[in-house]
Design an enzyme around this catalytic site. Structure first.
Site, PDB file in Angstrom:
ATOM      1  N   HIS A 193      38.936 -10.587  35.049  1.00  0.00           N
ATOM      2  CA  HIS A 193      38.014  -9.783  34.234  1.00  0.00           C
ATOM      3  C   HIS A 193      36.787 -10.633  33.877  1.00  0.00           C
ATOM      4  O   HIS A 193      36.450 -10.846  32.712  1.00  0.00           O
ATOM      5  CB  HIS A 193      38.720  -9.274  32.971  1.00  0.00           C
ATOM      6  CG  HIS A 193      38.065  -8.055  32.358  1.00  0.00           C
ATOM      7  ND1 HIS A 193      37.062  -8.146  31.441  1.00  0.00           N
ATOM      8  CD2 HIS A 193      38.268  -6.729  32.557  1.00  0.00           C
ATOM      9  CE1 HIS A 193      36.690  -6.928  31.059  1.00  0.00           C
ATOM     10  NE2 HIS A 193      37.405  -6.044  31.736  1.00  0.00           N
ATOM     11  N   ASP A 230      42.360  -6.095  28.160  1.00  0.00           N
ATOM     12  CA  ASP A 230      41.194  -6.702  27.512  1.00  0.00           C
ATOM     13  C   ASP A 230      41.530  -6.959  26.050  1.00  0.00           C
ATOM     14  O   ASP A 230      42.144  -6.132  25.375  1.00  0.00           O
ATOM     15  CB  ASP A 230      39.995  -5.751  27.565  1.00  0.00           C
ATOM     16  CG  ASP A 230      39.501  -5.531  28.985  1.00  0.00           C
ATOM     17  OD1 ASP A 230      40.134  -6.060  29.931  1.00  0.00           O
ATOM     18  OD2 ASP A 230      38.490  -4.827  29.143  1.00  0.00           O
ATOM     19  N   HIS A 259      39.674   2.285  29.032  1.00  0.00           N
ATOM     20  CA  HIS A 259      38.274   2.114  29.447  1.00  0.00           C
ATOM     21  C   HIS A 259      38.158   2.444  30.934  1.00  0.00           C
ATOM     22  O   HIS A 259      39.060   2.170  31.728  1.00  0.00           O
ATOM     23  CB  HIS A 259      37.786   0.683  29.156  1.00  0.00           C
ATOM     24  CG  HIS A 259      37.367   0.487  27.726  1.00  0.00           C
ATOM     25  ND1 HIS A 259      37.451  -0.728  27.077  1.00  0.00           N
ATOM     26  CD2 HIS A 259      36.856   1.364  26.808  1.00  0.00           C
ATOM     27  CE1 HIS A 259      37.003  -0.588  25.836  1.00  0.00           C
ATOM     28  NE2 HIS A 259      36.653   0.669  25.641  1.00  0.00           N
ATOM     29  N   ASP A 277      36.684   1.303  33.482  1.00  0.00           N
ATOM     30  CA  ASP A 277      36.844   0.302  34.546  1.00  0.00           C
ATOM     31  C   ASP A 277      38.310  -0.072  34.773  1.00  0.00           C
ATOM     32  O   ASP A 277      38.601  -0.876  35.657  1.00  0.00           O
ATOM     33  CB  ASP A 277      35.974  -0.939  34.262  1.00  0.00           C
ATOM     34  CG  ASP A 277      36.236  -1.560  32.890  1.00  0.00           C
ATOM     35  OD1 ASP A 277      36.484  -0.820  31.928  1.00  0.00           O
ATOM     36  OD2 ASP A 277      36.176  -2.805  32.790  1.00  0.00           O
ATOM     37  N   HIS A 278      39.199   0.535  34.000  1.00  0.00           N
ATOM     38  CA  HIS A 278      40.631   0.281  34.186  1.00  0.00           C
ATOM     39  C   HIS A 278      41.407   1.509  34.654  1.00  0.00           C
ATOM     40  O   HIS A 278      42.579   1.392  34.997  1.00  0.00           O
ATOM     41  CB  HIS A 278      41.231  -0.268  32.887  1.00  0.00           C
ATOM     42  CG  HIS A 278      40.664  -1.599  32.477  1.00  0.00           C
ATOM     43  ND1 HIS A 278      41.366  -2.777  32.559  1.00  0.00           N
ATOM     44  CD2 HIS A 278      39.423  -1.943  32.036  1.00  0.00           C
ATOM     45  CE1 HIS A 278      40.596  -3.790  32.162  1.00  0.00           C
ATOM     46  NE2 HIS A 278      39.411  -3.300  31.838  1.00  0.00           N
ATOM     47  N   HIS A 315      41.248  -4.917  20.900  1.00  0.00           N
ATOM     48  CA  HIS A 315      40.148  -4.573  21.807  1.00  0.00           C
ATOM     49  C   HIS A 315      39.324  -3.371  21.329  1.00  0.00           C
ATOM     50  O   HIS A 315      38.639  -2.731  22.118  1.00  0.00           O
ATOM     51  CB  HIS A 315      40.736  -4.311  23.205  1.00  0.00           C
ATOM     52  CG  HIS A 315      39.706  -4.136  24.278  1.00  0.00           C
ATOM     53  ND1 HIS A 315      38.686  -5.039  24.480  1.00  0.00           N
ATOM     54  CD2 HIS A 315      39.518  -3.165  25.212  1.00  0.00           C
ATOM     55  CE1 HIS A 315      37.926  -4.630  25.488  1.00  0.00           C
ATOM     56  NE2 HIS A 315      38.399  -3.490  25.935  1.00  0.00           N
TER      57      HIS A 315
HETATM   58 ZN   LIG Z   1      38.026  -2.754  28.166  1.00  0.00          ZN
END
Ligand SMILES: [Zn+2]
Ligand SMILES: [Zn+2]
Lengths: 308, 308
Positions: free
Chosen positions: A269, A211, A65, A67-68, A140
């Protein structure tokens, strides 16, 4: 050994929390920094810390993702620009190579160091004489890994005073004794090396999860861990939302810590809906289940002491 | 119309200056923001301004070096996350599509708006009834474009009082007159519409250049511009370095402004070697050649007034 949180938010950057990145400082252990995830502007956060990009040795990506991972190309480029010349390895799910290769080639980025990209599967993804890193898939929606970082036990120190009392002088024989072998001294006496070595120092275990919903893999990865870093995107009352979006509540993180027998839990997170004092709610909820819980903020650091 | 600088540094982010991004605020003209380049953490900079990502309509990328594009995937994703639903177009050199498609697909980013990516060549890259954007290649080692943003002249206003004095009442005939046509009135009188229309309002011209050495294309793009935004990576004494790295000195930027007959020059893309007061040197050098020069800092804004 220290955990330094560079970004503790979820999804999008906010003024209070940047998107995800965690540094594991292994300065004493190997003069190196390992990163876990690298959201956009991780290199900007690093500017405000003592971390030197050239010291970053390994980067472990939990999942792809944005944001990672969107901070990776910039960090890799700047590390070179700032004179980093030692090799660096990025470990991440399938797709991380295509992402990095495209970003690097399109931008004509020239790295002055060796970059290795390893697409991981479950199992031991890194191992040397001091550390092993074991990965397992979480829950996830897209492949998301948790990492169990295992420091190997250190052999005990040689009991030099005890040897000297017996008249054994320093020399090659000390090496033999340290390895616990049975040796014959110059005077003909035979001794058992194991009696001249202190107890081994137990290695530490740090578990850093990507996540995830609450799942069994988390518990296996966190078994007896000294520190468990777990996402806590939502408060307990939003557990339906957490489930729908493949995330966890703070209480679920605490339940993983309890069931795994972890020693300490750090929540990260955090959704931007919990700003300022509101985020304390997450901490209170988790502590009701697992008292030794902390809530990470950007630039929080947590030393991880050696077990006595 | 206003220029708002979001990042004014070169190569790598520094505490004082982020990597490149410039917003052209067209709120009065079209309730929209256009971006020029989008270095890493542009969305973080935007958090500290009044810019609303959903209002961003067009993003023009000068060239594909990382410090000009690594903020794009995150910004595009966050715009969707924050409810942006109107279409957005990214214009950039060949390669921008592969970069964005890979980043978006690998990260499973789902955009709730229409994203169009247009790989540009020299010529008119955007045009509608109010604006045209013309691109030309500069001299930067890799393809790097400069953009000339041309606001079209507004037709003059209808001189209603003068018409009423002649006894011409409002009606469809007003439209004809406004277009400058020759028309016959009800009373048989013939009038020349052009005499009943005020002078046209001149449109503005803004020139924003990508990284470049001193070159003729810059001068053509900046001809008579109201504002010229030019990189000034180095001071005059480093002109060899500027040449070797395909960059410009502040003096070269000023020479472009002089030769183009531009009205105002704004310097940006300042190397981190010129921090604090040192950057004033660049300004002094440029002003010796072209007095109406400004040095942009992160969050500097420059209104662009309509010509009288
Ligand atoms: Zn994620
Ligand atoms: Zn460049």
């Amino acid at each position: 050994m220290e955990l330094l949180f560079l970004g503790t938010g979820a999804g999008v950057p906010a003024k209070e929390r940047n998107v995800t990145a965690i540094a594991l400082q292994l300065l004493e252990e190997r003069r190196a920094t390992w990163l876990f995830d690298c959201g956009e502007a991780t290199q900007h956060q690093i500017l405000r810390t003592s971390i030197r990009p050239r010291r970053i040795e390994n980067i472990f990506i939990t999942h792809l993702h944005g944001d990672h991972i969107f901070g990776l190309p910039g960090l890799l480029g700047s590390r070179s620009f700032q004179g980093g010349e030692t090799p660096l390895t990025v470990y991440g799910p399938k797709g991380i190579r295509a992402f990095l290769e495209t970003a690097i080639s399109v931008s004509s980025t020239r790295l002055k160091y060796d970059l290795q990209v390893i697409e991981i599967e479950e199992g031991t993804v890194f191992e040397d004489e001091r550390f092993a890193v074991i990965a397992k898939q979480l829950d996830h929606g897209i492949p998301s890994y948790g990492f169990r970082i295992v420091e190997k036990d250190l052999p005990g120190t040689l009991l030099v005073d005890k040897l000297k009392a017996l008249g054994v002088r320093p020399g090659p024989i000390y090496q033999e004794i340290k390895l616990g072998k049975t040796v014959q001294l110059e005077n003909g006496m035979v001794i058992d090396g194991r009696e001249f070595v202190g107890p081994p120092q137990k290695g530490r275990i740090i578990t850093i999860l990507g996540d995830t919903r609450y799942c069994e893999a988390s518990i296996e990865l966190a078994k007896e861990a000294d520190v468990l870093v777990h996402e806590a995107t939502f408060a307990a009352e939003e557990s339906d939302l957490a489930h729908d979006y493949f995330h966890s509540t703070a209480v679920q993180a605490a339940e993983v810590a309890v069931r795994a027998g972890a020693k300490k839990l750090i929540l990260t997170h955090i959704s931007s809906r919990y700003q300022g004092m509101l985020s304390e709610q997450l901490l209170v909820e988790a502590r009701n289940v697992f008292p030794n819980t902390q809530l990470a903020a950007d630039f929080s650091s947590f030393p991880i002491a050696r077990k006595k």
